[in-house]
Design a protein around this motif. Sequence first.
Motif, PDB file in Angstrom:
ATOM      1  N   LEU A  69     113.537 -31.288  -4.320  1.00 48.22           N
ATOM      2  CA  LEU A  69     112.296 -30.504  -4.346  1.00 48.22           C
ATOM      3  C   LEU A  69     112.000 -29.920  -2.967  1.00 48.22           C
ATOM      4  O   LEU A  69     111.575 -28.773  -2.838  1.00 48.22           O
ATOM      5  N   THR A  70     112.223 -30.723  -1.944  1.00 44.19           N
ATOM      6  CA  THR A  70     111.962 -30.283  -0.572  1.00 44.19           C
ATOM      7  C   THR A  70     112.876 -29.126  -0.183  1.00 44.19           C
ATOM      8  O   THR A  70     112.428 -28.153   0.432  1.00 44.19           O
ATOM      9  N   LEU A  71     114.147 -29.212  -0.528  1.00 45.97           N
ATOM     10  CA  LEU A  71     115.088 -28.141  -0.176  1.00 45.97           C
ATOM     11  C   LEU A  71     114.759 -26.841  -0.910  1.00 45.97           C
ATOM     12  O   LEU A  71     114.895 -25.753  -0.346  1.00 45.97           O
ATOM     13  N   GLY A  72     114.318 -26.950  -2.155  1.00 43.80           N
ATOM     14  CA  GLY A  72     113.887 -25.754  -2.885  1.00 43.80           C
ATOM     15  C   GLY A  72     112.668 -25.116  -2.235  1.00 43.80           C
ATOM     16  O   GLY A  72     112.609 -23.894  -2.053  1.00 43.80           O
ATOM     17  N   GLY A  73     111.694 -25.939  -1.881  1.00 43.71           N
ATOM     18  CA  GLY A  73     110.510 -25.433  -1.202  1.00 43.71           C
ATOM     19  C   GLY A  73     110.839 -24.865   0.166  1.00 43.71           C
ATOM     20  O   GLY A  73     110.256 -23.864   0.592  1.00 43.71           O
ATOM     21  N   LEU A  74     111.773 -25.494   0.856  1.00 45.36           N
ATOM     22  CA  LEU A  74     112.193 -25.017   2.169  1.00 45.36           C
ATOM     23  C   LEU A  74     112.820 -23.626   2.072  1.00 45.36           C
ATOM     24  O   LEU A  74     112.556 -22.756   2.912  1.00 45.36           O
ATOM     25  N   ALA A  75     113.619 -23.393   1.048  1.00 46.68           N
ATOM     26  CA  ALA A  75     114.247 -22.081   0.862  1.00 46.68           C
ATOM     27  C   ALA A  75     113.183 -21.007   0.627  1.00 46.68           C
ATOM     28  O   ALA A  75     113.233 -19.928   1.244  1.00 46.68           O
ATOM     29  N   ILE A  76     112.217 -21.294  -0.219  1.00 43.89           N
ATOM     30  CA  ILE A  76     111.177 -20.298  -0.504  1.00 43.89           C
ATOM     31  C   ILE A  76     110.271 -20.106   0.708  1.00 43.89           C
ATOM     32  O   ILE A  76     109.898 -18.975   1.048  1.00 43.89           O
ATOM     33  N   ALA A  77     109.925 -21.192   1.392  1.00 45.98           N
ATOM     34  CA  ALA A  77     109.079 -21.081   2.589  1.00 45.98           C
ATOM     35  C   ALA A  77     109.810 -20.309   3.690  1.00 45.98           C
ATOM     36  O   ALA A  77     109.190 -19.524   4.414  1.00 45.98           O
ATOM     37  N   GLY A  78     111.109 -20.512   3.823  1.00 46.17           N
ATOM     38  CA  GLY A  78     111.878 -19.757   4.809  1.00 46.17           C
ATOM     39  C   GLY A  78     111.893 -18.274   4.493  1.00 46.17           C
ATOM     40  O   GLY A  78     111.713 -17.436   5.382  1.00 46.17           O
ATOM     41  N   TYR A  79     112.098 -17.938   3.226  1.00 42.30           N
ATOM     42  CA  TYR A  79     112.079 -16.536   2.810  1.00 42.30           C
ATOM     43  C   TYR A  79     110.701 -15.926   3.061  1.00 42.30           C
ATOM     44  O   TYR A  79     110.593 -14.819   3.586  1.00 42.30           O
ATOM     45  N   HIS A  80     109.654 -16.658   2.710  1.00 45.60           N
ATOM     46  CA  HIS A  80     108.285 -16.166   2.895  1.00 45.60           C
ATOM     47  C   HIS A  80     107.974 -15.963   4.378  1.00 45.60           C
ATOM     48  O   HIS A  80     107.348 -14.971   4.761  1.00 45.60           O
ATOM     49  N   THR A  81     108.425 -16.864   5.211  1.00 49.20           N
ATOM     50  CA  THR A  81     108.198 -16.754   6.645  1.00 49.20           C
ATOM     51  C   THR A  81     108.914 -15.531   7.220  1.00 49.20           C
ATOM     52  O   THR A  81     108.346 -14.797   8.032  1.00 49.20           O
ATOM     53  N   LEU A  82     110.154 -15.316   6.809  1.00 51.94           N
ATOM     54  CA  LEU A  82     110.890 -14.131   7.256  1.00 51.94           C
ATOM     55  C   LEU A  82     110.219 -12.842   6.777  1.00 51.94           C
ATOM     56  O   LEU A  82     110.198 -11.841   7.487  1.00 51.94           O
ATOM     57  N   LEU A  83     109.660 -12.889   5.586  1.00 53.48           N
ATOM     58  CA  LEU A  83     108.960 -11.732   5.043  1.00 53.48           C
ATOM     59  C   LEU A  83     107.703 -11.416   5.840  1.00 53.48           C
ATOM     60  O   LEU A  83     107.445 -10.264   6.190  1.00 53.48           O
ATOM     61  N   VAL A  84     106.935 -12.447   6.177  1.00 52.55           N
ATOM     62  CA  VAL A  84     105.718 -12.255   6.961  1.00 52.55           C
ATOM     63  C   VAL A  84     106.050 -11.795   8.383  1.00 52.55           C
ATOM     64  O   VAL A  84     105.335 -10.976   8.966  1.00 52.55           O
ATOM     65  N   GLY A 111      96.191 -18.308  15.314  1.00 55.89           N
ATOM     66  CA  GLY A 111      97.274 -17.384  15.036  1.00 55.89           C
ATOM     67  C   GLY A 111      98.403 -17.908  14.182  1.00 55.89           C
ATOM     68  O   GLY A 111      99.334 -17.173  13.879  1.00 55.89           O
ATOM     69  N   LEU A 112      98.367 -19.158  13.772  1.00 57.91           N
ATOM     70  CA  LEU A 112      99.425 -19.735  12.941  1.00 57.91           C
ATOM     71  C   LEU A 112      99.141 -19.406  11.481  1.00 57.91           C
ATOM     72  O   LEU A 112      98.084 -19.737  10.958  1.00 57.91           O
ATOM     73  N   GLN A 113     100.076 -18.743  10.823  1.00 54.57           N
ATOM     74  CA  GLN A 113      99.866 -18.327   9.444  1.00 54.57           C
ATOM     75  C   GLN A 113     100.351 -19.389   8.469  1.00 54.57           C
ATOM     76  O   GLN A 113     101.197 -20.213   8.799  1.00 54.57           O
ATOM     77  N   ILE A 114      99.807 -19.329   7.252  1.00 52.51           N
ATOM     78  CA  ILE A 114     100.084 -20.328   6.229  1.00 52.51           C
ATOM     79  C   ILE A 114     101.579 -20.467   5.908  1.00 52.51           C
ATOM     80  O   ILE A 114     102.067 -21.585   5.779  1.00 52.51           O
ATOM     81  N   PRO A 115     102.361 -19.390   5.769  1.00 50.70           N
ATOM     82  CA  PRO A 115     103.790 -19.581   5.503  1.00 50.70           C
ATOM     83  C   PRO A 115     104.509 -20.380   6.594  1.00 50.70           C
ATOM     84  O   PRO A 115     105.437 -21.141   6.310  1.00 50.70           O
ATOM     85  N   TRP A 116     104.074 -20.226   7.840  1.00 44.19           N
ATOM     86  CA  TRP A 116     104.689 -21.006   8.924  1.00 44.19           C
ATOM     87  C   TRP A 116     104.354 -22.491   8.774  1.00 44.19           C
ATOM     88  O   TRP A 116     105.199 -23.355   9.033  1.00 44.19           O
ATOM     89  N   LEU A 117     103.122 -22.784   8.375  1.00 39.90           N
ATOM     90  CA  LEU A 117     102.732 -24.182   8.155  1.00 39.90           C
ATOM     91  C   LEU A 117     103.523 -24.791   7.005  1.00 39.90           C
ATOM     92  O   LEU A 117     103.961 -25.939   7.076  1.00 39.90           O
ATOM     93  N   SER A 118     103.712 -24.018   5.948  1.00 40.63           N
ATOM     94  CA  SER A 118     104.494 -24.489   4.814  1.00 40.63           C
ATOM     95  C   SER A 118     105.939 -24.758   5.220  1.00 40.63           C
ATOM     96  O   SER A 118     106.521 -25.783   4.854  1.00 40.63           O
ATOM     97  N   LEU A 119     106.513 -23.848   5.986  1.00 38.18           N
ATOM     98  CA  LEU A 119     107.881 -24.037   6.466  1.00 38.18           C
ATOM     99  C   LEU A 119     107.992 -25.299   7.323  1.00 38.18           C
ATOM    100  O   LEU A 119     108.921 -26.090   7.155  1.00 38.18           O
ATOM    101  N   ALA A 120     107.029 -25.503   8.197  1.00 35.67           N
ATOM    102  CA  ALA A 120     107.046 -26.704   9.050  1.00 35.67           C
ATOM    103  C   ALA A 120     106.925 -27.974   8.215  1.00 35.67           C
ATOM    104  O   ALA A 120     107.615 -28.972   8.485  1.00 35.67           O
ATOM    105  N   ALA A 121     106.073 -27.950   7.199  1.00 38.17           N
ATOM    106  CA  ALA A 121     105.907 -29.134   6.349  1.00 38.17           C
ATOM    107  C   ALA A 121     107.192 -29.445   5.593  1.00 38.17           C
ATOM    108  O   ALA A 121     107.636 -30.601   5.549  1.00 38.17           O
TER     109      ALA A 121
END
Length: 138
Positions: A69-84, A111-121
Amino acid sequence: MNRPWTLLLLAWLMATAATLGALFLGEVMGMTPCVLCWYQRIFMFPLAIVLGIAAYLDDRRGAIYALWLTLGGLAIAGYHTLLVAGLIPKAWVPCSAGVSCADQKLEILNGLQIPWLSLAAFMALALLLFVYLRKTSR
């Protein structure tokens, strides 16, 4: 930290804090999440339950389920972070209607955006679970 289950406990606390934070933003602050945020929630919310049970039982199998589950979320959070960050073309944005995935308005901690927080988590959860699984494989 000579007892490996404490790593699961830390992971559970982190997943629970991320889940409660997402619920606070959506339900209390009334912020509508974008499509990618919904997908990240789909991966994070069950982690709070799975890791809680795994920590309580010191169950290695639960940690393996949580890792996927974590690796799946990490992939989506990484994509979202790159998009932002603007590193992915706007043509690849999965959000066609509603809240934009690329233009995040909420910033936390100066200045820290939500996708970055998700990626860090998700990165921290992956690290904790990898270390736990490595310690318990012996």
